[in-house]
Design a protein around this motif. Structure first.
Motif, PDB file in Angstrom:
ATOM      1  N   PHE A  27      -7.022  -0.106   0.957  1.00 38.02           N
ATOM      2  CA  PHE A  27      -5.741  -0.735   1.295  1.00 38.02           C
ATOM      3  C   PHE A  27      -4.540   0.191   1.063  1.00 38.02           C
ATOM      4  O   PHE A  27      -3.398  -0.243   1.246  1.00 38.02           O
ATOM      5  N   VAL A  28      -4.767   1.429   0.664  1.00 33.57           N
ATOM      6  CA  VAL A  28      -3.665   2.316   0.289  1.00 33.57           C
ATOM      7  C   VAL A  28      -2.671   2.488   1.431  1.00 33.57           C
ATOM      8  O   VAL A  28      -1.437   2.430   1.233  1.00 33.57           O
ATOM      9  N   LYS A  29      -3.166   2.674   2.655  1.00 34.38           N
ATOM     10  CA  LYS A  29      -2.267   2.839   3.801  1.00 34.38           C
ATOM     11  C   LYS A  29      -1.424   1.590   4.021  1.00 34.38           C
ATOM     12  O   LYS A  29      -0.245   1.672   4.383  1.00 34.38           O
ATOM     13  N   ASP A  30      -2.025   0.442   3.800  1.00 36.98           N
ATOM     14  CA  ASP A  30      -1.297  -0.822   3.953  1.00 36.98           C
ATOM     15  C   ASP A  30      -0.216  -0.956   2.883  1.00 36.98           C
ATOM     16  O   ASP A  30       0.881  -1.446   3.163  1.00 36.98           O
ATOM     17  N   PHE A  31      -0.525  -0.513   1.649  1.00 37.89           N
ATOM     18  CA  PHE A  31       0.465  -0.542   0.578  1.00 37.89           C
ATOM     19  C   PHE A  31       1.680   0.307   0.946  1.00 37.89           C
ATOM     20  O   PHE A  31       2.825  -0.116   0.795  1.00 37.89           O
ATOM     21  N   LYS A  32       1.401   1.505   1.425  1.00 37.91           N
ATOM     22  CA  LYS A  32       2.491   2.437   1.738  1.00 37.91           C
ATOM     23  C   LYS A  32       3.318   1.929   2.900  1.00 37.91           C
ATOM     24  O   LYS A  32       4.557   2.018   2.886  1.00 37.91           O
ATOM     25  N   ALA A  33       2.648   1.371   3.914  1.00 38.37           N
ATOM     26  CA  ALA A  33       3.380   0.889   5.088  1.00 38.37           C
ATOM     27  C   ALA A  33       4.305  -0.266   4.730  1.00 38.37           C
ATOM     28  O   ALA A  33       5.385  -0.427   5.315  1.00 38.37           O
TER      29      ALA A  33
END
Length: 902
Positions: free
Chosen positions: A632-638
């Protein structure tokens, strides 16, 4: 004592059918002879009454009701209180036979009113007693106690209490009505058993037993046997809990369980012997089935030889045809027909024995007995019994693998259950059963709809179910819980199949979240054995409460896999929603057993890291990061996420998430995000408040203690921690060592003082059940969860109270998810907005450093609680010099913030 016919309202239809319910007679079996009523009225009314009696005796209960209602209307019009009372009383009993409790209660109350008007106090006392039994049967034991003795009755006391003048028992005492006195003691004992006060229940039942030749000896023996079964079960659960927390006590608790189980067997044998002497077939069957049930509950101790139980089963089968038809007989027959061959089965109505070993009876015997129960239900025209009998037969065929037959009878059970919603409390069982069968037939749309109806019905009656007898809490987890999990898994599978992707963002995920959050709420209510948590429910869904920088990561454990659900806040370019992913390793869904082993190894490595100069091995921390966080890291950053709130399931609750390690960034999770936790979103209101944190109530223990023969070391740095609190909050009030006592806490919080913070520096143990959950106070005493709740409840409703509860030096049983549930629930149970506590015992020198920094951060304007804890943990990570050993996550990661993270 509780009538088997009507006991189902509270527990029969909970799914705890076999191991959690007992066979009872009703204390009131007579119907007053209507032929003996005053006949000063017209002959037509007397004839109506007479016809009603004949209809009742012929089994035409509804016909009797129709006729008696006409007679009652006539007596009311003639202002004949005496005869109106008698007819009302019998109408109440007629409705009881139909399990229409609402109407029964209404007519009992009418009868009480009319008997009072007729100055017949003796009969007022008797009807009050019978009404109390009706409430008992409904699971409303406190209402029963109020009618029998006093609405001020202390259900936690171990001493018998004075009864009020207008109570059933006091009326019986005044009028020297020994019959009602015995019955009242018996029902009061049963009510106290239901609320968990077994010692006092025994006292009142023994009072009933002192009356010689009362005619209730069989009932009293059975009731005493049931109390000792409950005690044995409680000791057995405590023994299992002690194996995790205090091995020395495990053997003692186990011996207590054996002694109480043996006492229950003795009482049931006495009942059987008396029933034989009196040629009482129903009493014999009752005692036999109760003894058989004890053999299941105490199977680990092998107290009753298998051959003996087999003989009792054969004897019980031979008695079925000798017992007069009634709803009681029907339920006994169903229990007998579904006796499981597997002693680990917790509910024979929702679980199946091993294939090829479907029960203790032969297939033909079981079918015949179940069909006999159906015939009885039709004969006595009781739709509730009919529903249960059909449902039981449907379940029998489900376990046989014959889906067509299973669905046929399950549908008939649903039809019977839906009649005037008289059997609503069984409706969820049969909808659930239909859902399972339809799913096996690949009728997924119909199956999902059945599951959803079952869920909706169960939610409506959940509070009644889970606040029943506390000793069935583990059966709740094993029996009711699967419905929630099966539905959540079904919901996720449906939307995954529709999207044909490994992750999704659809409303169906929110439905699954709502399902599992309902389960977590139910678990908490069941753990504490009360329903006060319901009063603080947040009506908002998880996707409605996340702010612009907060994400909620929930987990759901299924039989063969684990789902992670990430709820994100809405953004300008994209609406909020919930992403779903299975926990995977190398593109393969990870089995829950594999993840559980990794988590246990991770915990052990952290705890052992306290004594190692090199800290601990980060390999496990990075593996868990990759499994849970990295997808989910990309979702967190977005979404520009800064705070992660975890709503964990089962064994995942015990993960110190802050210590997960990102090998790519070479950072702990806490260095990337603030981390909070809550057992249920609906129990959390993430709302900032105008905090005026000027003082705290500080309770501390610096000395060594011995509790239940278990030694707890002195907290050498407790004074430093206390001093640190004093530095930040100089106006605080302190009670240390001998001054720290349960009564001191209760008195201080009962004063007009307002304490936004209660800080407790002491060892605490959170066990599998609340009885083994306590905080150690001065003079080797314990502050139990119940005592803590009572004390902190004084702060409810006061301005700015209670903002925060802090518990340091805690000890949670590793590997036991219910222990962590207790840790999270203790704050929410008492209405505390937030709590800080630790997942395991930590060296108190490091704790003092962390707590002082946390409080200093908390006083900074605009600093949220979760960020205050994060900054304190980051400071620990950066420690150097003599204190550098405390940089290990072994010292700071077990501290978690529970509840409102803002």
């Amino acid at each position: 004592m509780v009538n088997r016919d009507r006991q189902l309202n509270k527990r029969r239809f909970l799914g705890f059918v076999f191991l959690c319910s007992f066979i009872f007679f009703t204390w009131f079996t007579h119907v007053p002879l209507m032929r003996n009523i005053a006949t000063a009225q017209t002959a037509d009314i007397s004839q109506q009454v007479e016809q009603g009696v004949k209809s009742y005796e012929a089994g035409d209960i509804r016909g009797a009701i129709e006729t008696w209602q006409k007679a009652l209307d006539a007596y009311k019009k003639a202002d004949n209180a005496k005869n109106a009372a008698i007819v009302s009383e019998n109408l109440a009993r007629a409705y009881q036979q139909l399990d229409d409790t609402k109407e029964a209660i209404a007519f009992f109350n009418e009868a009480i009113t009319y008997y009072g008007a007729a100055k017949n106090l003796l009969q007022v006392g008797r009807i009050l007693t019978e009404l109390a039994q009706t409430y008992n049967n409904q699971g409303q034991a406190r209402k029963a106690i109020s009618l029998l003795c006093s609405n001020k009755f202390d259900i936690k006391s171990d001493k018998k209490q004075h009864c009020e003048a207008n109570s059933a028992l006091q009326i019986a005492f005044t009028n020297k009505d020994s019959h009602t006195e015995v019955v009242g003691f018996g029902i009061l004992g049963e009510a106290l058993r239901l609320v968990g006060n077994y010692d006092l229940a025994i006292q009142y039942l023994e009072d009933a037993a002192k009356v010689k030749d009362s005619g209730y000896e069989i009932l009293i023996n059975n009731s005493l046997g049931n109390v000792y079964v409950n005690l044995g079960q409680l000791w057995y659960i405590r023994a299992k809990s002690a194996e995790q927390t205090n091995g020395d006590k495990a053997g003692e608790f186990q011996q207590n369980a054996i002694e109480d189980f043996n006492k229950s067997i003795k009482y049931f044998n006495s009942s059987l012997e008396l029933a034989h002497k009196q040629n009482n077939f129903l009493g014999q069957l009752q005692a036999l089935l109760n003894t058989i049930q004890v053999s299941y509950r105490s199977h680990d101790f092998n107290l009753i030889p298998s051959a003996t139980i087999d003989d009792k089963i054969r004897e019980a089968v031979s008695l079925i045809d000798k017992v007069t038809d009634s709803s009681t007989k029907a339920y006994m027959a169903i229990d007998l027909a579904l006796l499981p061959s597997d002693f680990k089965i917790t509910s024979s109505i929702t679980q199946c024995s091993k294939i090829g070993e479907l029960g203790k009876l032969s297939k033909t015997e079981s079918i015949n007995i179940l069909n006999q129960a159906i015939t009885i239900s039709k004969k006595i025209k009781n739709s509730r019994v009919e529903s249960y009998a059909y449902g039981a037969l449907g379940h029998f065929w489900e376990c046989q693998g014959d889906e067509a037959q299973a669905l046929k009878y399950t549908k008939q059970a649903l039809i019977a259950a839906d009649q005037k919603l008289a059997a609503k409390d069984s409706l969820y069982l049969w909808e659930w059963q239909a859902g399972r069968i339809l799913k096996k037939q690949n009728q997924e749309k119909e199956s999902l709809e059945a599951y959803q109806r079952a869920f909706k019905t169960l939610e409506a009656i959940r509070s009644d179910i889970i606040t029943s007898t506390r000793d069935v809490q583990f059966d709740f987890r094993d029996v009711v819980q699967p419905l929630y999990r099966e539905l959540a898994e079904f919901q996720l599978q449906q939307i995954l199949q529709a999207s044909m992707k490994s992750d999704i963002s659809k409303s169906g995920a929110s439905d699954a979240l709502e399902t599992i959050d309902s389960l977590k709420l139910a678990e908490l209510q069941n753990y504490f054995g009360g329903d006060c948590i319901v009063n603080v429910l947040n009506p908002q869904r998880v996707d409605e409460i996340v702010d612009k920088n907060t994400a909620v990561l929930s987990s759901i454990i299924f039989d063969d896999k684990i789902a992670l659900l990430l709820t994100l806040p809405p953004r300008k370019t994209q609406p909020g929603g919930t992403l779903v992913r299975w926990v995977q390793a190398s593109n393969k869904i990870l089995q829950k057993e594999e993840l559980q082993k990794q988590i246990q190894a991770f915990q052990k490595s952290l705890i052992s890291g306290q004594g190692r100069p090199d800290g601990y091995d980060r390999t496990l921390a990075s593996q868990l990061y990759d499994l849970i966080i990295r997808p989910f890291v990309k979702d967190f950053k977005a979404a520009n996420i800064k705070t992660l709130v975890f709503v964990q399931d089962g064994f995942l609750r015990s993960i110190p998430m802050a210590a997960l390690f990102d090998t790519q960034a070479q950072e702990y999770l806490i260095q990337q995000y603030a981390v909070g936790t809550t057992p249920s979103i609906r129990l959390t209101l993430p709302k900032s408040s105008d905090r005026h944190l000027e003082k705290a109530l500080v309770l501390g223990l610096t000395k060594a203690a011995i509790i239940d023969r278990q030694e707890f070391q002195a907290l050498d740095y407790a004074e430093k921690e206390i001093e640190a609190v004093k530095q930040v909050f100089p106006n605080s009030i302190f009670f240390i060592d001998a001054k720290f006592a349960p009564e001191t806490l209760r008195t201080e919080l009962g004063n007009k003082n307002i304490f936004p913070i209660v800080h407790i520096v002491s060892h605490a143990q959170f066990g599998t059940i609340p009885e083994d959950t306590f905080i150690i106070t001065g003079n080797n005493r314990k502050l139990t969860i119940s005592e803590l709740e009572d004390a902190l409840s004084n702060l409810r409703g006061k301005a700015n109270a209670l903002e925060l509860l802090v518990l340091t030096a805690c000890q949670t049983a590793l590997g036991d998810d219910r222990a962590t549930l207790g840790l999270a629930g203790v704050a929410l149970q008492v209405g505390v907005k937030s709590a800080v506590a630790s997942l395991w015992s930590v060296q108190d020198k490091s704790t003092a450093l962390l707590i002082e920094e946390f409080y200093r951060n908390l006083k900074k304007p605009g600093m949220t609680k979760v960020e205050a804890l994060r900054q304190a943990q980051i400071k620990m990570i950066k420690l150097t010099g003599e204190e550098s050993e405390f940089a290990s996550p072994a010292f700071w990661s077990p501290f978690i913030l529970i509840g409102n993270w803002v």
